[in-house]
Enzyme design. Structure first.
Site, mmCIF file in Angstrom:
data_model
loop_
_atom_site.group_PDB
_atom_site.id
_atom_site.type_symbol
_atom_site.label_atom_id
_atom_site.label_comp_id
_atom_site.label_asym_id
_atom_site.label_seq_id
_atom_site.Cartn_x
_atom_site.Cartn_y
_atom_site.Cartn_z
ATOM 1 N N ASP A 7 0.871 -1.174 0.000
ATOM 2 C CA ASP A 7 0.000 0.000 0.000
ATOM 3 C C ASP A 7 0.909 1.226 0.000
ATOM 4 O O ASP A 7 2.139 1.105 -0.151
ATOM 5 C CB ASP A 7 -1.007 -0.027 1.159
ATOM 6 C CG ASP A 7 -0.374 0.272 2.520
ATOM 7 O OD1 ASP A 7 0.862 0.372 2.613
ATOM 8 O OD2 ASP A 7 -1.143 0.407 3.507
ATOM 9 N N CYS A 64 3.117 -3.097 4.022
ATOM 10 C CA CYS A 64 2.288 -1.939 4.374
ATOM 11 C C CYS A 64 3.021 -1.210 5.502
ATOM 12 O O CYS A 64 4.201 -1.468 5.745
ATOM 13 C CB CYS A 64 0.852 -2.331 4.721
ATOM 14 S SG CYS A 64 0.633 -3.358 6.177
ATOM 15 N N THR A 66 2.674 -1.261 8.832
ATOM 16 C CA THR A 66 3.043 -2.156 9.932
ATOM 17 C C THR A 66 3.273 -3.600 9.489
ATOM 18 O O THR A 66 3.858 -4.385 10.236
ATOM 19 C CB THR A 66 1.909 -2.204 10.971
ATOM 20 O OG1 THR A 66 0.725 -2.672 10.292
ATOM 21 C CG2 THR A 66 1.649 -0.837 11.588
ATOM 22 N N HIS A 97 9.590 -24.106 9.540
ATOM 23 C CA HIS A 97 8.546 -24.741 10.336
ATOM 24 C C HIS A 97 7.148 -24.602 9.737
ATOM 25 O O HIS A 97 6.345 -25.526 9.836
ATOM 26 C CB HIS A 97 8.498 -24.139 11.751
ATOM 27 C CG HIS A 97 9.717 -24.428 12.568
ATOM 28 N ND1 HIS A 97 9.726 -24.328 13.940
ATOM 29 C CD2 HIS A 97 10.966 -24.809 12.218
ATOM 30 C CE1 HIS A 97 10.930 -24.637 14.396
ATOM 31 N NE2 HIS A 97 11.705 -24.930 13.369
ATOM 32 N N HIS A 133 6.161 -30.952 11.339
ATOM 33 C CA HIS A 133 5.759 -29.666 10.768
ATOM 34 C C HIS A 133 4.692 -29.856 9.688
ATOM 35 O O HIS A 133 3.755 -29.067 9.594
ATOM 36 C CB HIS A 133 6.980 -28.922 10.222
ATOM 37 C CG HIS A 133 7.932 -28.497 11.298
ATOM 38 N ND1 HIS A 133 7.504 -27.841 12.435
ATOM 39 C CD2 HIS A 133 9.275 -28.640 11.426
ATOM 40 C CE1 HIS A 133 8.549 -27.598 13.215
ATOM 41 N NE2 HIS A 133 9.636 -28.078 12.632
#
Ligand code: RB5
Length: 142
Positions: A7, A64, A66, A97, A133
Site C-alpha cells: 500500500d 504496508c 506495519t 517450520h 511440521h
C-alpha cells in the site's frame, strides 16, 4: 515467480525490495500500488495472496506500514500461510517450520537494510519437511 504488493505505506520499501530482486535476477510480478497516494491495503494484499494460492506465483511479499493489515488479509485466503517478519530468526524459522508462502513487512517498523536481509533469508530458506511440521501445517486448514 514472486508476487509483490504494497500500500502507500510500503511503496518506498517495495521499490528497494524490487531492486534487490532484480539484482538477484529473480522474476517478480508487481501487483501495485504504484505511488505513495493513499490506497486500501486489502486490495493489494488479496491480489498477491490470490496469485500465490492459485499457483500463478510461487511466493508473495506484502508491505504496508506495519505489515499487520497485509498479513491479516493474506491469511484469509485459503492455501496462504503468511508471516509478518521483522527479524531474521523469524524469517528463517517460518520457512523451516510453517512453510510460509507469503511474507509481510512493516515499512514503518523495519528499516530497508534489515528488510532486505529478512527477504533474502525468507526466500532462500527451504521448508524442513519434518513430519511434525507437515502434520501441524495440515491441521491449519482442517
Ligand atoms: C496505512 O496508513 C496503514 O494503516 C497500513 O499501511 C498498514 O499499516 C495497515 O495495517
Amino acid at each position: 515467480m514472486i508476487a509483490i504488493g504494497c500500500d502507500h505505506g510500503g511503496y518506498e520499501l517495495k521499490k528497494e525490495i524490487i531492486q534487490y530482486l532484480e539484482s538477484k535476477n529473480l522474476a517478480y510480478k508487481d501487483f501495485g500500488c504504484d505511488s505513495t497516494a493513499s490506497v486500501d491495503y486489502p486490495v493489494y494484499g488479496k491480489a498477491v495472496a490470490k496469485a500465490v494460492a492459485s499457483g500463478e506465483c510461487e511466493k508473495g511479499i506484502l508491505i504496508c506500514g506495519t505489515g499487520i493489515g497485509m498479513s491479516i488479509v493474506a491469511n484469509k485466503v485459503p492455501g496462504v500461510r503468511c508471516a509478518l517478519c521483522s527479524d531474521c530468526f523469524s524469517a528463517e524459522a517460518t520457512r523451516e517450520h510453517n512453510d510460509t508462502n507469503v511474507m509481510a513487512l512493516g515499512a514503518r517498523v523495519t528499516g530497508p537494510g534489515l528488510a532486505i536481509k529478512i527477504v533474502d533469508i525468507w526466500l532462500n530458506t527451504p521448508f524442513s519437511g519434518d513430519e511434525r511440521h507437515i502434520r501441524r501445517i495440515n491441521m491449519i486448514e482442517e
